[in-house]
Enzyme design. Structure first.
Site, mmCIF file in Angstrom:
data_model
loop_
_atom_site.group_PDB
_atom_site.id
_atom_site.type_symbol
_atom_site.label_atom_id
_atom_site.label_comp_id
_atom_site.label_asym_id
_atom_site.label_seq_id
_atom_site.Cartn_x
_atom_site.Cartn_y
_atom_site.Cartn_z
ATOM 1 N N GLU A 165 -15.108 -3.721 15.044
ATOM 2 C CA GLU A 165 -15.099 -5.100 14.521
ATOM 3 C C GLU A 165 -16.117 -5.277 13.399
ATOM 4 O O GLU A 165 -17.252 -4.812 13.497
ATOM 5 C CB GLU A 165 -15.417 -6.063 15.672
ATOM 6 C CG GLU A 165 -14.661 -7.359 15.576
ATOM 7 C CD GLU A 165 -13.159 -7.158 15.729
ATOM 8 O OE1 GLU A 165 -12.457 -7.230 14.696
ATOM 9 O OE2 GLU A 165 -12.679 -6.916 16.839
ATOM 10 N N ASP B 197 -14.229 -3.033 8.899
ATOM 11 C CA ASP B 197 -13.156 -2.725 7.933
ATOM 12 C C ASP B 197 -13.673 -2.812 6.494
ATOM 13 O O ASP B 197 -13.434 -1.907 5.691
ATOM 14 C CB ASP B 197 -11.907 -3.606 8.140
ATOM 15 C CG ASP B 197 -12.169 -5.105 8.135
ATOM 16 O OD1 ASP B 197 -13.342 -5.510 8.296
ATOM 17 O OD2 ASP B 197 -11.203 -5.868 7.980
ATOM 18 N N SER C 154 9.645 -24.647 8.827
ATOM 19 C CA SER C 154 9.064 -24.132 10.064
ATOM 20 C C SER C 154 8.962 -25.270 11.057
ATOM 21 O O SER C 154 8.509 -26.354 10.696
ATOM 22 C CB SER C 154 7.668 -23.563 9.799
ATOM 23 O OG SER C 154 6.915 -23.532 10.989
ATOM 24 N N ALA D 194 -5.868 -18.103 16.408
ATOM 25 C CA ALA D 194 -6.588 -17.584 17.584
ATOM 26 C C ALA D 194 -7.200 -16.228 17.298
ATOM 27 O O ALA D 194 -7.628 -15.523 18.208
ATOM 28 C CB ALA D 194 -5.633 -17.493 18.775
ATOM 29 N N LEU E 213 -5.488 -13.766 16.235
ATOM 30 C CA LEU E 213 -4.480 -12.760 16.594
ATOM 31 C C LEU E 213 -3.523 -12.531 15.431
ATOM 32 O O LEU E 213 -2.470 -11.945 15.595
ATOM 33 C CB LEU E 213 -3.740 -13.186 17.868
ATOM 34 C CG LEU E 213 -4.672 -13.405 19.073
ATOM 35 C CD1 LEU E 213 -3.902 -13.946 20.274
ATOM 36 C CD2 LEU E 213 -5.399 -12.110 19.450
ATOM 37 N N SER E 214 -3.907 -13.042 14.264
ATOM 38 C CA SER E 214 -3.220 -12.741 13.032
ATOM 39 C C SER E 214 -1.827 -13.336 12.915
ATOM 40 O O SER E 214 -0.865 -12.672 12.524
ATOM 41 C CB SER E 214 -3.143 -11.221 12.868
ATOM 42 O OG SER E 214 -3.303 -10.909 11.535
ATOM 43 N N SER E 215 -1.739 -14.619 13.215
ATOM 44 C CA SER E 215 -0.465 -15.304 13.008
ATOM 45 C C SER E 215 -0.116 -15.318 11.526
ATOM 46 O O SER E 215 1.060 -15.305 11.158
ATOM 47 C CB SER E 215 -0.524 -16.730 13.555
ATOM 48 O OG SER E 215 -1.402 -17.537 12.800
ATOM 49 N N ASP F 62 -5.110 -6.648 9.146
ATOM 50 C CA ASP F 62 -4.067 -7.402 9.847
ATOM 51 C C ASP F 62 -2.672 -6.969 9.415
ATOM 52 O O ASP F 62 -1.775 -6.763 10.239
ATOM 53 C CB ASP F 62 -4.206 -8.906 9.558
ATOM 54 C CG ASP F 62 -5.559 -9.438 9.985
ATOM 55 O OD1 ASP F 62 -6.304 -8.698 10.651
ATOM 56 O OD2 ASP F 62 -5.866 -10.592 9.621
ATOM 57 N N TYR G 270 -18.326 -15.521 7.526
ATOM 58 C CA TYR G 270 -17.645 -14.263 7.193
ATOM 59 C C TYR G 270 -18.107 -13.790 5.814
ATOM 60 O O TYR G 270 -18.482 -12.632 5.626
ATOM 61 C CB TYR G 270 -16.124 -14.484 7.219
ATOM 62 C CG TYR G 270 -15.308 -13.258 6.858
ATOM 63 C CD1 TYR G 270 -15.072 -12.259 7.792
ATOM 64 C CD2 TYR G 270 -14.786 -13.095 5.574
ATOM 65 C CE1 TYR G 270 -14.319 -11.137 7.471
ATOM 66 C CE2 TYR G 270 -14.039 -11.978 5.232
ATOM 67 C CZ TYR G 270 -13.816 -11.001 6.187
ATOM 68 O OH TYR G 270 -13.078 -9.884 5.856
HETATM 69 P P1 ADP Z 1 -4.786 -16.257 12.396
HETATM 70 O O1 ADP Z 1 -4.135 -15.381 11.387
HETATM 71 O O2 ADP Z 1 -5.924 -15.574 13.093
HETATM 72 O O3 ADP Z 1 -3.851 -16.850 13.377
HETATM 73 P P2 ADP Z 1 -5.295 -17.809 10.058
HETATM 74 O O4 ADP Z 1 -6.166 -18.991 9.788
HETATM 75 O O5 ADP Z 1 -5.448 -16.593 9.241
HETATM 76 O O6 ADP Z 1 -5.451 -17.471 11.624
HETATM 77 O O7 ADP Z 1 -3.778 -18.249 9.924
HETATM 78 C C1 ADP Z 1 -3.311 -19.423 10.521
HETATM 79 C C2 ADP Z 1 -2.421 -20.137 9.524
HETATM 80 O O8 ADP Z 1 -1.173 -19.445 9.408
HETATM 81 C C3 ADP Z 1 -2.052 -21.532 9.931
HETATM 82 O O9 ADP Z 1 -3.016 -22.461 9.532
HETATM 83 C C4 ADP Z 1 -0.728 -21.746 9.173
HETATM 84 O O10 ADP Z 1 -0.986 -22.053 7.825
HETATM 85 C C5 ADP Z 1 -0.113 -20.362 9.198
HETATM 86 N N1 ADP Z 1 0.856 -20.211 10.298
HETATM 87 C C6 ADP Z 1 0.813 -19.326 11.309
HETATM 88 N N2 ADP Z 1 1.890 -19.461 12.126
HETATM 89 C C7 ADP Z 1 2.642 -20.450 11.603
HETATM 90 C C8 ADP Z 1 3.883 -21.073 11.961
HETATM 91 N N3 ADP Z 1 4.543 -20.695 13.029
HETATM 92 N N4 ADP Z 1 4.352 -22.062 11.178
HETATM 93 C C9 ADP Z 1 3.669 -22.450 10.089
HETATM 94 N N5 ADP Z 1 2.515 -21.931 9.714
HETATM 95 C C10 ADP Z 1 1.989 -20.948 10.436
HETATM 96 MG MG MG Z 2 -5.054 -14.589 9.644
#
Ligand code: ADP
Ligand code: MG
Length: 415
Positions: free
Chosen positions: A46, A49, A80, A142, A144-146, A201, A253
């Site tokens: 952690e 990178d 979405s 969270a 977890l790289s959404s 990620d 960061y």
């Molecule tokens: P992490 O990647 O750790 O989850 P980030 O802050 O990098 O956190 O990314 C979160 C952002 O990604 C959200 O604020 C939103 O803009 C976008 N996002 C993720 N999932 C969705 C979704 N299902 N619909 C719309 N936006 C999303």
């Molecule tokens: Mg992210």
């Protein structure tokens, strides 16, 4: 006693149907297909990178699903369910980086449209526009790289509908071609969304394999698949989403990266991965803060290499699981004390998990909130989760969410 909250992944069929249904209902025709990409969790390594060190992510079973069809023009229409129902319309001919007149103001759409922009710039364009509907079960924000899941699902979708020939399939991925998609996804995040992050990620989402952890050397982004079949040895990785997000995260960061760059400059090395003797380095750095930051980076790199060697020796059984747990514990303590990126919610989750019998537990991701992970024997998972939830309840905090993480498949079109 409140019920435990499990943030289970949707099945690939469910996810694909959700995205396709949203597409049909919004655009009134059938999508060309549905592509998806996973979130990720980093097992160890952690904040190394950007110092050229190794890390060890797995792909989560949680994925972002993108139903998509190419268009004849250069317009992009996006929808979405999770953000808002209205359709966003963008033009690939005018959109541009953050801070320029073409900047994308609606944050989430930047992650999708940004990938097309980046592929154009990398010489694969001009790409066609597209209509896309997004549905994701990767927990948002969270750690977890959404965000990378959105980019990488879009990248593999565009690869197929624009016949770029870069991704291969989920079963037979083209690892070289996927490096190009990693770069496009990262450029979308850095330049169009304006988030300053490394390529960990996107690499995890595009280049992990089912049943494996990805040993990623961030000096040159070279990778190696390491068997990581926890189920076979009666183990599980419990992910604890603390649901906390502290506003300091972004600024801190940046300041940690700056500390590392300053330390490297004083020590006369390119990156902290090149530091050979940490005691000598500490003496040369003088100031306690830079010495502590460097101590974390150098020790975390050693721990990550040791963890990868352990997995190379064989499954995590007997003394190996104890050693793996100890490495995770030391990683957390170093992030908390020397790197100072933990927070109360992460520390309480980690302490409670350890006290309830986890082999090891640590924060994962950037810190200041987000998620922790615990290496747990399968029959102890519920007890560990209960202990963490109780510790949160006793403090009057909102309930954490739990995920049982098995290493999942990379981005692509799931059959
Ligand atoms: P992490 O990647 O750790 O989850 P980030 O802050 O990098 O956190 O990314 C979160 C952002 O990604 C959200 O604020 C939103 O803009 C976008 N996002 C993720 N999932 C969705 C979704 N299902 N619909 C719309 N936006 C999303
Ligand atoms: Mg992210």
């Amino acid at each position: 006693m409140t019920a435990l909250v499990w943030a289970d992944a949707a099945t690939p069929e469910e996810g694909a149907e959700q995205a396709a249904a949203l597409f049909r209902e919004t655009f009134d025709y059938e999508p060309r297909g549905v592509w998806s990409a996973p979130g990720r969790v980093n097992i160890i390594g952690e904040h190394v990178d950007y110092n050229g060190g190794p890390c060890l992510p797995i792909a989560l079973p949680h994925r972002a699903f993108v139903a998509l069809s190419p268009r004849a023009d250069r317009m992009v229409r996006l929808v979405s369910t999770q953000t808002r129902a209205a359709v966003d319309v963008l033009d690939l001919d005018t959109l541009g980086p953050k801070g320029t007149p073409g900047e994308v103001t609606n944050h989430w759409t930047a992650y999708l449209a940004g990938v097309a922009w980046a592929l154009d710039r990398a010489g694969y364009g001009p790409l066609r526009g597209f209509d896309a509907a997004l549905w994701s079960c990767v927990p948002l924000g969270a750690g977890l790289s959404s965000s990378a899941a959105l980019e990488c699902a879009t990248a593999v979708a565009l690869d197929e509908v624009c016949s770029l020939g870069l991704a291969g399939t989920v079963e037979a991925p083209d690892d070289e071609g996927r490096k190009v998609l990693v770069e496009a996804a990262q450029a979308a995040e850095n330049q169009i969304a304006g988030a300053n992050t490394g390529g960990l990620d996107q690499t995890a989402s595009l280049r992990c394999r089912e049943g494996h952890a990805l040993a990623l050397d961030c000096r040159d982004m070279s990778t190696r698949q390491v068997p990581f079949d926890l189920g076979a040895v009666g183990l599980e990785l419990l992910v604890i989403d603390t649901r906390a997000k502290h506003s300091l995260a972004d600024g801190q960061y940046g300041s940690r990266r700056a500390d590392c760059e300053e330390s490297a400059r004083i020590l006369g090395v390119d990156q902290l991965v090149d530091v050979e003797d940490v005691d000598e380095a500490s003496a040369a750095l003088g100031g306690e803060r830079l010495a502590a930051r460097t101590r974390h980076v150098v020790s975390e790199i050693a721990r990550t290499r040791a963890f990868i060697e352990l997995l190379d020796e064989g499954p995590l059984e007997g003394v190996r699981v104890a050693v793996a747990g100890a490495l995770m514990n030391d990683s957390h303590d170093s992030l908390r004390d020397d790197y100072e990126v933990s927070c109360e919610e992460l520390d309480v989750a980690v302490e409670a998990a350890r006290a309830a019998g986890a082999y090891g537990a640590r924060m994962t991701g950037g810190g200041f909130g987000g998620s922790a992970i615990a290496l747990v024997s399968a029959d102890a998972v519920l007890g560990v989760a209960r202990a963490v939830a109780d510790a949160y309840e006793a403090r009057g905090w909102q309930a954490p969410h739990f995920i049982r993480a098995l290493p999942g498949a990379p981005a692509g079109r799931l059959s």
